[in-house]
Design a protein around this motif. Structure first.
Motif, PDB file in Angstrom:
ATOM      1  N   LYS A  84       0.625  -1.372   0.414  1.00 52.04           N
ATOM      2  CA  LYS A  84      -0.153  -0.074   0.243  1.00 52.04           C
ATOM      3  C   LYS A  84       1.335   1.172   0.225  1.00 52.04           C
ATOM      4  O   LYS A  84       2.197   1.264   0.316  1.00 52.04           O
ATOM      5  CB  LYS A  84      -0.560   0.472   1.397  1.00 52.04           C
ATOM      6  CG  LYS A  84      -0.439   0.100   2.897  1.00 52.04           C
ATOM      7  CD  LYS A  84      -1.244  -0.289   3.662  1.00 52.04           C
ATOM      8  CE  LYS A  84      -0.379  -0.115   4.919  1.00 52.04           C
ATOM      9  NZ  LYS A  84      -0.940  -0.025   6.501  1.00 52.04           N
ATOM     10  N   PRO A  85       0.218   2.476  -0.662  1.00 53.29           N
ATOM     11  CA  PRO A  85       1.347   3.885  -0.488  1.00 53.29           C
ATOM     12  C   PRO A  85       1.289   3.777   1.001  1.00 53.29           C
ATOM     13  O   PRO A  85       0.914   3.677   1.937  1.00 53.29           O
ATOM     14  CB  PRO A  85       0.316   4.926  -1.149  1.00 53.29           C
ATOM     15  CG  PRO A  85      -0.863   3.934  -1.787  1.00 53.29           C
ATOM     16  CD  PRO A  85      -0.844   2.940  -1.328  1.00 53.29           C
ATOM     17  N   ASP A 106       7.098   6.282  -6.127  1.00 52.22           N
ATOM     18  CA  ASP A 106       7.017   7.793  -5.213  1.00 52.22           C
ATOM     19  C   ASP A 106       6.705   7.189  -4.308  1.00 52.22           C
ATOM     20  O   ASP A 106       6.858   8.409  -3.321  1.00 52.22           O
ATOM     21  CB  ASP A 106       6.522   8.649  -6.386  1.00 52.22           C
ATOM     22  CG  ASP A 106       7.680   8.973  -7.396  1.00 52.22           C
ATOM     23  OD1 ASP A 106       8.337   8.446  -7.275  1.00 52.22           O
ATOM     24  OD2 ASP A 106       7.295   9.341  -8.716  1.00 52.22           O
ATOM     25  N   ASP A 107       5.563   6.364  -3.661  1.00 45.40           N
ATOM     26  CA  ASP A 107       4.770   6.479  -3.147  1.00 45.40           C
ATOM     27  C   ASP A 107       4.867   5.660  -1.689  1.00 45.40           C
ATOM     28  O   ASP A 107       4.061   5.376  -1.051  1.00 45.40           O
ATOM     29  CB  ASP A 107       3.071   6.332  -3.313  1.00 45.40           C
ATOM     30  CG  ASP A 107       3.179   5.200  -4.033  1.00 45.40           C
ATOM     31  OD1 ASP A 107       4.378   4.121  -4.740  1.00 45.40           O
ATOM     32  OD2 ASP A 107       1.752   4.113  -3.531  1.00 45.40           O
ATOM     33  N   LEU A 108       6.191   4.865  -1.525  1.00 43.73           N
ATOM     34  CA  LEU A 108       6.650   3.436  -1.580  1.00 43.73           C
ATOM     35  C   LEU A 108       7.677   4.968  -0.211  1.00 43.73           C
ATOM     36  O   LEU A 108       8.356   5.549  -0.891  1.00 43.73           O
ATOM     37  CB  LEU A 108       7.359   2.767  -1.334  1.00 43.73           C
ATOM     38  CG  LEU A 108       6.448   1.760  -2.340  1.00 43.73           C
ATOM     39  CD1 LEU A 108       7.182   0.469  -3.103  1.00 43.73           C
ATOM     40  CD2 LEU A 108       5.101   0.638  -1.214  1.00 43.73           C
ATOM     41  N   VAL A 109       8.256   4.495   0.822  1.00 43.16           N
ATOM     42  CA  VAL A 109       8.815   5.134   1.716  1.00 43.16           C
ATOM     43  C   VAL A 109      10.456   4.073   2.162  1.00 43.16           C
ATOM     44  O   VAL A 109      10.088   2.578   1.390  1.00 43.16           O
ATOM     45  CB  VAL A 109       8.635   5.039   2.712  1.00 43.16           C
ATOM     46  CG1 VAL A 109       9.948   5.668   3.652  1.00 43.16           C
ATOM     47  CG2 VAL A 109       7.847   6.228   2.880  1.00 43.16           C
ATOM     48  N   ALA A 146      19.997   6.268   6.303  1.00 39.84           N
ATOM     49  CA  ALA A 146      19.518   7.448   5.345  1.00 39.84           C
ATOM     50  C   ALA A 146      17.748   7.106   4.839  1.00 39.84           C
ATOM     51  O   ALA A 146      17.590   5.920   4.479  1.00 39.84           O
ATOM     52  CB  ALA A 146      19.740   6.681   4.496  1.00 39.84           C
ATOM     53  N   LEU A 147      17.321   8.144   4.914  1.00 43.47           N
ATOM     54  CA  LEU A 147      16.689   8.222   4.456  1.00 43.47           C
ATOM     55  C   LEU A 147      16.056   8.150   2.619  1.00 43.47           C
ATOM     56  O   LEU A 147      16.479   9.683   2.502  1.00 43.47           O
ATOM     57  CB  LEU A 147      14.874   9.093   4.750  1.00 43.47           C
ATOM     58  CG  LEU A 147      13.441   9.341   4.297  1.00 43.47           C
ATOM     59  CD1 LEU A 147      12.868   7.744   4.205  1.00 43.47           C
ATOM     60  CD2 LEU A 147      12.552  10.812   5.200  1.00 43.47           C
ATOM     61  N   MET A 148      15.807   7.480   1.947  1.00 44.66           N
ATOM     62  CA  MET A 148      16.345   7.568   0.545  1.00 44.66           C
ATOM     63  C   MET A 148      14.873   8.459  -0.087  1.00 44.66           C
ATOM     64  O   MET A 148      15.541   9.322  -0.813  1.00 44.66           O
ATOM     65  CB  MET A 148      16.365   6.174  -0.123  1.00 44.66           C
ATOM     66  CG  MET A 148      16.682   6.004  -1.445  1.00 44.66           C
ATOM     67  SD  MET A 148      17.190   4.732  -2.138  1.00 44.66           S
ATOM     68  CE  MET A 148      17.520   5.128  -3.877  1.00 44.66           C
ATOM     69  N   GLN A 149      13.542   8.095  -0.009  1.00 42.47           N
ATOM     70  CA  GLN A 149      12.530   9.102  -0.508  1.00 42.47           C
ATOM     71  C   GLN A 149      11.615   8.410   0.299  1.00 42.47           C
ATOM     72  O   GLN A 149      11.535   7.902   1.273  1.00 42.47           O
ATOM     73  CB  GLN A 149      12.479   7.690  -1.583  1.00 42.47           C
ATOM     74  CG  GLN A 149      11.536   7.005  -1.805  1.00 42.47           C
ATOM     75  CD  GLN A 149      10.922   6.130  -3.197  1.00 42.47           C
ATOM     76  OE1 GLN A 149      11.414   6.176  -4.349  1.00 42.47           O
ATOM     77  NE2 GLN A 149       9.960   6.042  -3.496  1.00 42.47           N
ATOM     78  N   GLY A 150      10.501   9.542   1.025  1.00 38.60           N
ATOM     79  CA  GLY A 150       9.970  10.140   1.064  1.00 38.60           C
ATOM     80  C   GLY A 150       9.142  10.556   2.676  1.00 38.60           C
ATOM     81  O   GLY A 150      10.584  11.922   2.676  1.00 38.60           O
ATOM     82  N   PRO A 151       8.880  11.015   3.053  1.00 43.30           N
ATOM     83  CA  PRO A 151       8.596  12.208   3.796  1.00 43.30           C
ATOM     84  C   PRO A 151       9.357  12.345   4.925  1.00 43.30           C
ATOM     85  O   PRO A 151       9.858  11.225   5.928  1.00 43.30           O
ATOM     86  CB  PRO A 151       7.137  12.134   4.696  1.00 43.30           C
ATOM     87  CG  PRO A 151       7.088  10.480   3.907  1.00 43.30           C
ATOM     88  CD  PRO A 151       7.852  10.297   3.045  1.00 43.30           C
ATOM     89  N   ASP A 152       9.977  12.980   5.378  1.00 41.56           N
ATOM     90  CA  ASP A 152      11.002  13.391   6.531  1.00 41.56           C
ATOM     91  C   ASP A 152      10.416  12.877   7.514  1.00 41.56           C
ATOM     92  O   ASP A 152      11.292  12.267   8.796  1.00 41.56           O
ATOM     93  CB  ASP A 152      11.812  14.490   6.575  1.00 41.56           C
ATOM     94  CG  ASP A 152      12.503  14.916   7.539  1.00 41.56           C
ATOM     95  OD1 ASP A 152      13.993  14.172   6.498  1.00 41.56           O
ATOM     96  OD2 ASP A 152      12.947  15.150   8.649  1.00 41.56           O
TER      97      ASP A 152
END
Length: 276
Positions: A84-85, A106-109, A146-152
């Motif tokens: 799920k997103p 883009d909707d995954l973290v 490291a947060l590669m992608q997703g909201p902070d």
């Protein structure tokens, strides 16, 4: 902080380590392990049973991929349509994410967390009868995340899980995926592991020239301790003039002038390509 976690590769060496540290955590953990040997290891060592991939991924919040680097891309691509997103996909190494092997969603973290392993100078590493050289059992270690992608805002959950799976924790650092790749494979494997392997080759060479093997090993490991303590400022001290001269003349004899190029982006990229 509670979350539903699907742990893939739960019955492998790393997976069992993580499973042990997640056992009494606030997280709901679903263990996925296809191999019978790994399933038995989980049952015997952790006391947990495995579930199917479908059951593990149902309404899951975090997926941890405790599998070899060269399997991460394939596994992530297979499960991506079922997530799920907002689901966090966590890897334990920067190699596959750095190489672009995670699905383009883009909707995954995407989160990476890696252990530093215990310092050679920490006394808990050498506990009699139960040394903890790897970490995650008795000796405190630091971690890098490291947060590669997703909201902070997702970083807090990822780091909290990292602190759980690698506990006990000394310090936690936030870096980028690119910086993590500089640390590994760059610093830890290309440089540190290589030079240690060369040191072992050197020890074997002096043995081949007549020095007793135990003598050479004791001499090398003992000098590694005190030299490391001074070089890395674990203790105050300085080398003798003779030692400093040996270093000055030894470096160009042992190392190429351009050795620091191993940290260039292209060389890091090629190093990661070879393992993924």
């Amino acid at each position: 902080m509670s979350a539903r976690i699907a742990l893939f590769g739960a019955g492998g060496k790393m997976g069992v380590r993580l499973s042990q540290n997640l056992k009494n955590s606030p997280y709901e953990v679903r263990h996925v392990e296809p191999g019978a040997v790994g399933q038995k290891r989980l049952r015997d060592e952790v006391g947990v049973e495995c579930v199917s991939r479908a059951d593990a991924l149902k309404d899951v919040d975090v997926v941890i991929l405790a599998v070899p680097d060269n399997l991460i891309g394939k596994l992530a691509a297979e499960m991506s349509p079922e997530l799920k997103p907002g689901t966090m996909v966590m890897t334990l190494d920067a190699a596959a994410p750095f190489a672009g092997h995670l699905p383009a969603r883009d909707d995954l973290v995407y989160f990476v967390c890696h252990p530093c392993h215990p310092s050679i100078f920490h006394p808990r590493v050498h506990t009699s009868g139960a040394p903890d050289y790897f970490g995650g059992v008795a000796a405190p270690q630091s971690i890098v995340s490291a947060l590669m992608q997703g909201p902070d805002s997702a970083f807090e959950l990822g780091e909290a899980i990292g602190k759980t799976i690698y506990q006990p924790i000394e310090r936690a650092y936030r870096v980028t995926v690119e910086q993590m790749a500089l640390l590994e494979p760059g610093l830890s494997e290309t440089v540190c592991a290589t030079l240690l392997d060369v040191m072992n080759d050197a020890m074997n060479e002096v043995v081949s020239r007549g020095v007793p093997a135990d003598c050479a090993r004791d001499f090398l490991l003992g000098h590694m301790t005190i030299l490391s303590a001074v070089i890395f400022k674990q203790i105050p001290g300085q080398f003798s003039d003779a030692c400093n001269k040996a270093i000055t003349f030894g470096k160009p004899r042992l190392l190429r002038d351009d050795w620091k190029n191993v940290f260039n982006h292209d060389e890091i990229t090629e190093s990661i390509r070879r393992i993924t």
